[in-house]
Design a protein around this motif. Structure first.
Motif, short mmCIF file in Angstrom:
data_model
loop_
_atom_site.label_atom_id
_atom_site.label_comp_id
_atom_site.label_asym_id
_atom_site.label_seq_id
_atom_site.Cartn_x
_atom_site.Cartn_y
_atom_site.Cartn_z
N LEU A 34 -0.73 4.15 -9.14
CA LEU A 34 -0.85 4.24 -7.64
C LEU A 34 -0.72 2.86 -6.95
O LEU A 34 -1.25 1.91 -7.00
N PRO A 35 0.46 2.61 -6.57
CA PRO A 35 1.14 1.31 -5.96
C PRO A 35 0.40 0.73 -4.84
O PRO A 35 0.64 -0.32 -4.75
N VAL A 36 -0.29 1.32 -4.29
CA VAL A 36 -1.17 0.55 -3.29
C VAL A 36 -2.14 -0.35 -3.96
O VAL A 36 -2.42 -1.51 -3.23
N LEU A 37 -2.52 -0.12 -5.05
CA LEU A 37 -3.45 -1.10 -5.86
C LEU A 37 -2.37 -2.04 -6.55
O LEU A 37 -1.44 -1.54 -7.32
N PRO A 38 -2.46 -3.34 -6.51
CA PRO A 38 -1.62 -4.34 -7.04
C PRO A 38 -2.19 -4.38 -8.69
O PRO A 38 -3.32 -4.63 -8.81
N THR A 39 -1.07 -4.38 -9.69
CA THR A 39 -1.59 -4.24 -10.87
C THR A 39 -1.77 -5.72 -11.54
O THR A 39 -2.80 -6.16 -12.12
N THR A 40 -0.76 -6.76 -11.19
CA THR A 40 -0.83 -7.99 -11.92
C THR A 40 -2.18 -8.79 -11.51
O THR A 40 -2.80 -9.25 -12.46
N PRO A 41 -2.50 -8.70 -10.20
CA PRO A 41 -3.80 -9.43 -9.82
C PRO A 41 -4.94 -9.11 -10.48
O PRO A 41 -5.84 -10.02 -10.94
N PHE A 42 -5.03 -7.69 -10.68
CA PHE A 42 -6.34 -7.25 -11.53
C PHE A 42 -6.29 -7.62 -12.98
O PHE A 42 -7.28 -8.11 -13.24
N LEU A 43 -5.02 -7.74 -13.40
CA LEU A 43 -5.25 -7.95 -14.85
C LEU A 43 -5.16 -9.62 -15.03
O LEU A 43 -5.72 -9.82 -16.07
N LEU A 44 -4.73 -10.26 -13.92
CA LEU A 44 -4.80 -11.73 -14.46
C LEU A 44 -6.60 -11.97 -13.86
O LEU A 44 -7.00 -12.82 -14.79
N LEU A 45 -7.21 -11.24 -13.11
CA LEU A 45 -8.72 -11.41 -13.09
C LEU A 45 -9.26 -11.12 -14.24
O LEU A 45 -10.20 -11.89 -14.81
N ALA A 46 -9.03 -10.10 -14.92
CA ALA A 46 -9.48 -9.52 -16.17
C ALA A 46 -9.34 -10.57 -17.24
O ALA A 46 -10.26 -10.94 -17.86
N ALA A 47 -8.07 -11.23 -17.36
CA ALA A 47 -7.70 -12.06 -18.30
C ALA A 47 -8.76 -13.48 -17.89
O ALA A 47 -9.17 -13.93 -18.90
N LYS A 85 10.09 -5.15 -10.55
CA LYS A 85 10.18 -5.44 -9.25
C LYS A 85 10.61 -4.07 -8.39
O LYS A 85 10.17 -3.61 -7.35
N VAL A 86 11.60 -3.60 -8.83
CA VAL A 86 12.30 -2.23 -8.18
C VAL A 86 11.11 -1.14 -8.26
O VAL A 86 10.92 -0.44 -7.24
N TYR A 87 10.57 -0.79 -9.35
CA TYR A 87 9.65 0.27 -9.47
C TYR A 87 8.36 -0.18 -8.64
O TYR A 87 8.04 0.80 -7.74
N ALA A 88 7.81 -1.41 -8.51
CA ALA A 88 6.62 -1.65 -7.71
C ALA A 88 6.94 -1.55 -6.11
O ALA A 88 6.25 -0.82 -5.60
N ILE A 89 8.18 -2.14 -5.87
CA ILE A 89 8.40 -2.04 -4.35
C ILE A 89 8.92 -0.65 -4.15
O ILE A 89 8.36 -0.01 -2.96
N TRP A 93 6.46 1.41 -1.43
CA TRP A 93 7.16 1.89 -0.06
C TRP A 93 7.09 3.43 0.11
O TRP A 93 6.94 4.22 1.23
N LEU A 94 7.10 4.25 -1.01
CA LEU A 94 7.04 5.72 -0.95
C LEU A 94 5.68 6.06 -0.85
O LEU A 94 5.56 6.85 0.34
#
Length: 135
Positions: A34-47, A85-89, A93-94
């Motif tokens: 669900l691209p509206v939620l950012p993946t990396t910041p949540f995983l960094l917070l988890a780490a 990057k391409v996948y996320a953006i 946008w979709l």
């Protein structure tokens, strides 16, 4: 990277950190689909939470076949893969485009579109991870 783990000794705080860490992992995984939620910041917070609460969970996360590279590459300053990057953006946008079409409120559309522009700029500004060497 794992030598500097400083675990929390307070059992209540340790429990809170573990709970926040797992919630962040769940939100990060949802963010993959669900691209509206950012993946990396949540995983960094988890780490960060696991680093301070559970060596076992921290090592599981950074060594995870799918989730670990998102964290390790970013923390080591290597960047984000071009495909990522391409996948996320693209998916962002979709989903924002469909949501903007379905939501009739101007302020909601403006918020979604502004967020999409800012997140896109942030992703584009990040260093691109070079492709792995071919053998």
């Amino acid at each position: 990277m794992t030598e500097d783990l400083q675990q929390q000794r307070n059992p209540l705080l340790r429990g809170v950190l573990i709970a926040v860490g797992w919630l962040s992992v769940v939100l990060g995984v949802i963010g993959i689909f669900l691209p509206v939620l950012p993946t990396t910041p949540f995983l960094l917070l988890a780490a960060a939470c696991f680093m301070r609460s559970s060596r076992r969970f921290y090592l599981w996360l950074v060594n995870h076949r799918q989730l670990g590279p998102w964290i390790v590459d970013y923390l080591q300053g290597q960047g984000i893969p071009l495909k990522g990057k391409v996948y996320a953006i693209g998916l962002m946008w979709l989903s924002i485009g469909v949501s903007s079409y379905l939501v009739p409120l101007f302020w909601a559309r403006a918020f979604m579109l502004t967020s999409a522009v800012l997140v896109s700029l942030y992703i584009l500004k990040q260093k691109t991870l070079p492709p792995p060497m071919q053998r």
